[in-house]
Enzyme design. Structure first.
Site, PDB file in Angstrom:
ATOM      1  N   LYS A 133       0.890  -1.322  -0.042  1.00 43.36           N
ATOM      2  CA  LYS A 133      -0.008  -0.031  -0.052  1.00 43.36           C
ATOM      3  C   LYS A 133       0.805   1.149  -0.055  1.00 43.36           C
ATOM      4  O   LYS A 133       1.900   1.046   0.345  1.00 43.36           O
ATOM      5  CB  LYS A 133      -0.848  -0.130   1.236  1.00 43.36           C
ATOM      6  CG  LYS A 133      -0.101   0.061   2.446  1.00 43.36           C
ATOM      7  CD  LYS A 133      -0.918  -0.494   3.760  1.00 43.36           C
ATOM      8  CE  LYS A 133      -0.316  -0.219   4.825  1.00 43.36           C
ATOM      9  NZ  LYS A 133      -0.967  -1.074   6.294  1.00 43.36           N
ATOM     10  N   ARG A 193     -10.831   0.322  14.435  1.00 47.36           N
ATOM     11  CA  ARG A 193     -10.724   1.147  13.266  1.00 47.36           C
ATOM     12  C   ARG A 193     -11.540   0.694  12.383  1.00 47.36           C
ATOM     13  O   ARG A 193     -12.427   1.113  11.925  1.00 47.36           O
ATOM     14  CB  ARG A 193      -9.386   0.989  12.723  1.00 47.36           C
ATOM     15  CG  ARG A 193      -8.820   1.818  11.679  1.00 47.36           C
ATOM     16  CD  ARG A 193      -7.381   2.029  11.464  1.00 47.36           C
ATOM     17  NE  ARG A 193      -6.965   0.589  10.589  1.00 47.36           N
ATOM     18  CZ  ARG A 193      -5.484   0.501  10.249  1.00 47.36           C
ATOM     19  NH1 ARG A 193      -4.732   1.209  10.362  1.00 47.36           N
ATOM     20  NH2 ARG A 193      -5.217  -0.801   9.671  1.00 47.36           N
ATOM     21  N   TYR A 228      15.676  31.640   5.978  1.00 49.75           N
ATOM     22  CA  TYR A 228      14.675  32.381   6.481  1.00 49.75           C
ATOM     23  C   TYR A 228      14.568  32.627   7.939  1.00 49.75           C
ATOM     24  O   TYR A 228      15.031  31.870   8.780  1.00 49.75           O
ATOM     25  CB  TYR A 228      13.395  31.812   6.209  1.00 49.75           C
ATOM     26  CG  TYR A 228      12.823  31.674   4.732  1.00 49.75           C
ATOM     27  CD1 TYR A 228      12.491  32.804   3.968  1.00 49.75           C
ATOM     28  CD2 TYR A 228      12.601  30.345   4.139  1.00 49.75           C
ATOM     29  CE1 TYR A 228      12.033  32.836   2.699  1.00 49.75           C
ATOM     30  CE2 TYR A 228      12.129  30.356   2.808  1.00 49.75           C
ATOM     31  CZ  TYR A 228      12.037  31.903   2.150  1.00 49.75           C
ATOM     32  OH  TYR A 228      11.624  31.484   0.792  1.00 49.75           O
ATOM     33  N   MET A 247      11.030  25.211   1.059  1.00 49.89           N
ATOM     34  CA  MET A 247      10.411  24.467   0.498  1.00 49.89           C
ATOM     35  C   MET A 247      11.000  23.379  -0.330  1.00 49.89           C
ATOM     36  O   MET A 247      10.787  22.167  -0.325  1.00 49.89           O
ATOM     37  CB  MET A 247       9.344  25.179  -0.322  1.00 49.89           C
ATOM     38  CG  MET A 247       8.233  24.328  -1.172  1.00 49.89           C
ATOM     39  SD  MET A 247       7.040  25.298  -2.180  1.00 49.89           S
ATOM     40  CE  MET A 247       6.292  26.067  -1.284  1.00 49.89           C
TER      41      MET A 247
HETATM   42  C1  PLP Z   1      -0.317  -1.860   6.976  1.00 47.17           C
HETATM   43  C2  PLP Z   1      -0.792  -2.987   7.528  1.00 47.17           C
HETATM   44  C3  PLP Z   1      -0.061  -4.098   7.824  1.00 47.17           C
HETATM   45  C4  PLP Z   1       1.550  -4.000   7.778  1.00 47.17           C
HETATM   46  O1  PLP Z   1       1.982  -3.506   9.109  1.00 47.17           O
HETATM   47  P1  PLP Z   1       3.481  -3.419   9.185  1.00 47.17           P
HETATM   48  O2  PLP Z   1       3.619  -2.788  10.544  1.00 47.17           O
HETATM   49  O3  PLP Z   1       4.019  -2.251   8.205  1.00 47.17           O
HETATM   50  O4  PLP Z   1       3.908  -4.592   8.958  1.00 47.17           O
HETATM   51  C5  PLP Z   1      -0.478  -5.255   7.990  1.00 47.17           C
HETATM   52  N1  PLP Z   1      -1.975  -5.305   8.126  1.00 47.17           N
HETATM   53  C6  PLP Z   1      -2.804  -4.169   7.902  1.00 47.17           C
HETATM   54  C7  PLP Z   1      -4.118  -4.336   8.099  1.00 47.17           C
HETATM   55  C8  PLP Z   1      -2.270  -3.080   7.604  1.00 47.17           C
HETATM   56  O5  PLP Z   1      -2.849  -1.829   7.407  1.00 47.17           O
END
Ligand code: PLP
Length: 813
Positions: free
Chosen positions: A482, A580, A708, A757
């Site tokens: 992801k 969640r 700055y 920036m």
């Molecule tokens: C991102 C995620 C993981 C992986 O987590 P890590 O700590 O990066 O290994 C596993 N399960 C779910 C549902 C996630 O959202």
């Protein structure tokens, strides 16, 4: 090489099972992807700590491979090919190489040491190739597997070998020695620190010297520590300090070159080398020692050494113009490295169309006719769509290539560039150094600024195997890609994971999955957070949604029933404490009733996510989540009479709650080389390095300010470097004002003033650096972990914040 199977069997202590005992082979492979695999290949199915090439055998038989060295014959494949069964396939490969090496007798230079092996090998090849037909290790193939593979490439035409050997612990060198069987030994720089695998420096030196037990002469930089370990070898030593060495050298800097003055007995001469840094100077001297040993005259040594050049060992993947992808291998051209580059092209190809830009090949050992016939075969078997040949020899053999166009030299190609129309293709650029293909790379490369995020694909494979080794062999693996592979890159990483046969990929949103599927990824993909509006495209692209609420379930069912789907795979998320997403205990009756009632979807897996798997102070809470997961998932399975994949562990879960691995785990941050446990961090390899350059250097006086708000005031004369990367690239402002640092030429340079920036400024008063020098923003130092800790965030945020305007470059070592 043409060898009969019967001849090989006793050499590797194998037991024969098969259907064609008269088979012969003419090459050896360990890489299932290699397109050079043909009916005459002997494939060694190597078994790593947790990767096992036996899984590719079925597929390889389908492609026509007939001969395998295995530890066990995979189920249902007995009788379908020749199997040479051994206890350990890596050892069998080594035994085969020993046997093969003994078929040849010519001088062999064996190189080992902590640093410089590959460079010295490449330079020696350059220096000696006018006079010898050289076989050398390709790239840095110097390991327990790389060395045998290098040696197995020897053929009748060679008359000098140059092989490097790298070891990481004791008892490894004695396996490599009989494979290389060097006649001339070269010990490069031995780092003063001792590595993980050795108890102390002495043990390390002793182990390395085992390569040289049988050499006629050993060449090294004389010093007392090493002298003490050298027993009865004949030696040929050099030194810049010790007058007792056979060759004494003094050095002096002249502009951008180093002048070496050589005292060798009664002979005294000077030579210039185009380097200033100690490591390059030392490596160049090692090469000179070999030339002296070979009896070259000083004029030749001088003229060849002056032409030494930096060696680029990496195959780099870059974004090209018009949506093309470049594989830049513009520093070498020989048959062996062409094979490696074509394999890499196959594994990385982003586009259907493949173009090869190839210079004349400098390959000693074969006559031109034969060489270009072999090259043409290789190109045909790799299904290259277009060949662009550059050089007078390749032009002469143009008729050996289909769909080819040739140019006499690089200049001619550049003049014709506009007529060649490049786009939507993968282009491999492979040329000998004299052709200056970097000019072609510059034309084809998409123009962006100098900041890049480099991603080491080998390190990703290493980390993957590290986590796999913690799991039961049958546990499945989902890898989270992801957020653009945690900021590192989507497609390239997914493609690598697909090669490693991971079972699932995980993305957050449907569009991430769609772009992977469109790019040709076929591994199943779970979408963690599917929006109802994306359900139709999820189905269209065969993505598998996580279903986390009754509402979502009904929405997905409605569409799947309309489309008359049957058993469409979905993943049921349970909320066990993260709060969640997910079904809670009191949602289960409704979930069960709905699922019982529909044939259109199928529960492929049940999962939950842990809130505290990384924090052992919260162990009780983590265990309570696992207990609740066990209870709720068992309940679902009983009620629905199903047997889905269950999974709850993320990276730190794998490390801290291994016993709860169930049927699958979800690896994320660990793949990208990051652990929150210092001990474990040690075993991971760094994947991402954010690099930039020095744009400008100035010196300011006491009382002057930088940036700055004038937040940095110089207390003395200070040298300031400006670097073109800022908070818009993802560098947090909180890392500025003296807290954070970058690395320039191996030294820390603290950030002064506020990060802007698009730029930041550092104090480089103590550093020998100039405009254009490389700057490491993070990587080996500072690490992402360190930046996260000091700026009060987590490594995840740092990695995923790197803006998409920063170019990603993937490489394999
Ligand atoms: C991102 C995620 C993981 C992986 O987590 P890590 O700590 O990066 O290994 C596993 N399960 C779910 C549902 C996630 O959202």
């Amino acid at each position: 090489m043409a060898l009969s199977i019967q001849h090989i069997i006793p050499k590797i202590g194998a037991e024969y099972h098969g259907k064609n005992p008269d088979a012969t082979i003419d090459n050896v492979s360990i890489d299932s992807r290699s397109l050079q695999n043909n009916p005459l290949t002997l494939f060694f199915a190597l078994v790593g700590p947790n990767n096992d090439a036996h899984i590719y055998i079925d597929e390889l038989i389908g492609k026509g491979i007939q001969n395998f060295v295995v530890t066990n014959i995979p189920k249902d494949l007995g009788g379908k090919a020749n199997f040479l069964k051994v206890k350990n396939t890596t050892e069998a490969l080594q035994q085969f190489a020993v046997f093969y090496r003994n078929l040849y007798s010519f001088p062999v230079i064996g190189i080992t040491g902590s640093n410089g092996k590959t460079i010295v090998k490449e330079w020696l090849n350059f220096l000696l190739s006018p006079d010898y037909n050289i076989i050398r290790s390709p790239k840095s193939y110097n390991s327990q597997v790389g060395v045998p593979l290098s040696v197995i490439s020897i053929n009748e035409k060679h008359n000098l070998g140059i092989f490097e050997a790298g070891i990481s612990t004791i008892n490894e060198m004695q396996k490599l020695e009989p494979i290389i069987r060097p006649t001339i030994g070269l010990l490069t720089n031995i780092g003063s620190a001792h590595d993980e695998g050795f108890a102390n420096l002495g043990e390390k030196i002793k182990e390395k010297l085992k390569l040289f037990v049988d050499v006629d002469v050993l060449i090294y930089n004389k010093n007392k520590t090493i002298d003490a370990f050298i027993k009865n070898s004949k030696t040929f030593t050099w030194s810049c300090k010790d007058r007792n060495a056979d060759v004494f050298i003094s050095k002096k800097t002249i502009l951008d070159k180093t002048l070496l003055h050589i005292d060798f007995g009664d002979h005294h001469f000077d030579l210039k080398i185009p380097f200033l840094d100690d490591a390059s100077i030392e490596n160049a001297i090692q090469c000179m020692m070999i030339l002296l040993h070979f009896g070259y005259d000083y004029k030749t040594i001088e003229s060849r050494m002056e032409l030494l050049y930096p060696v680029e060992m990496r195959l780099k993947v870059k974004n090209g113009i018009n949506n093309s992808t470049l594989i830049d291998d513009s520093y070498s051209s020989d048959f062996q490295s062409l094979k490696i580059a074509l394999d890499f092209l196959e594994s990385q190809k982003h586009h259907k169309k493949k173009t090869l830009i190839l210079s004349d090949i400098f390959q000693s050992g074969l006559d031109k006719e034969e060489l270009y016939a072999k090259v043409s075969q290789l190109i045909i078997s790799n299904k290259i769509n277009r060949v662009i040949g550059i050089g007078s020899t390749i032009s002469e053999f143009k008729n050996k290539f289909l769909n080819s166009i040739t140019f006499k030299n690089t200049e001619d190609f550049i003049n014709a560039f506009d007529t060649l129309s490049f786009g939507n293709e993968t282009i491999l650029i492979k040329g000998a150094r004299t052709f200056e293909f970097e000019k072609i790379v510059a034309l084809l490369e998409e123009k962006t600024h100098e900041t890049v995020l480099e991603i080491n694909l080998n390190a990703i494979s290493h980390n993957l195997n590290f986590f796999k080794s913690k799991l039961n062999p049958e546990t499945k693996l989902m890898v989270m890609v992801k957020a653009f592979g945690y900021g590192n890159g989507g497609f390239e990483i997914a493609k690598l994971l697909e090669h490693h046969k991971v079972d699932y990929l995980g993305v957050a949103f449907a569009d991430e999955g769609i772009s992977l599927k469109t790019a040709g990824i076929t591994t199943p993909i779970m979408v963690l957070n599917p929006e109802n509006t994306s359900f139709p495209s999820i189905i269209q692209y065969q993505l598998e949604p996580e279903i986390y609420s009754v509402k979502g379930l009904n929405a997905f069912l409605k569409i799947s029933e309309q489309k008359k789907l049957y058993h469409y795979p979905v993943h049921i998320k349970l909320d066990t404490g993260m709060h969640r997403l997910g079904f809670q205990e009191n949602d289960l009756p409704e979930l069960i009733a709905t699922l019982k009632n529909t044939p259109s979807i199928k529960v492929k897996s049940i999962l939950s996510h842990m809130a505290t798997s990384d924090d052992l102070n919260q162990k009780q809470f983590a265990l309570s989540q696992i207990d609740l997961f066990e209870k709720l998932s068992s309940n679902l399975m009983q009620e629905l009479k199903i047997n889905p994949i269950r999974h709850i562990l993320n990276t730190s879960g794998i490390s801290n709650f291994t016993e709860a691995q169930y049927d699958m785990v979800r690896l994320g941050i660990g793949l990208y080389g990051i652990s929150n446990d210092a001990e474990e961090q040690h075993y991971l390899e760094n994947v991402s390095t954010l690099k930039s350059i020095v744009s400008q250097i100035r010196t300011i006086n006491e009382g002057e300010s930088v940036g700055y708000g004038r937040r940095f005031m110089a207390e003395k004369t200070t040298k300031i470097a400006t670097i073109p990367i800022g908070y818009a690239d993802g560098i947090s402002r909180s890392w500025g004002n003296g807290l954070g640092f970058v690395t320039i030429n191996h030294q820390k340079a603290y950030i002064v003033g506020s990060i802007c920036m698009d730029m930041l400024m550092v104090d480089c008063s103590e550093i020998n650096c100039k405009e254009g020098d490389q700057v490491i923003i993070f990587g080996e130092s500072p690490t992402v972990n360190l930046i996260a800790e000091k700026t009060h965030t987590i490594p995840y945020e740092i990695l995923t914040s790197i803006s998409q305007r920063v170019k990603r470059v993937f490489y394999r070592e």
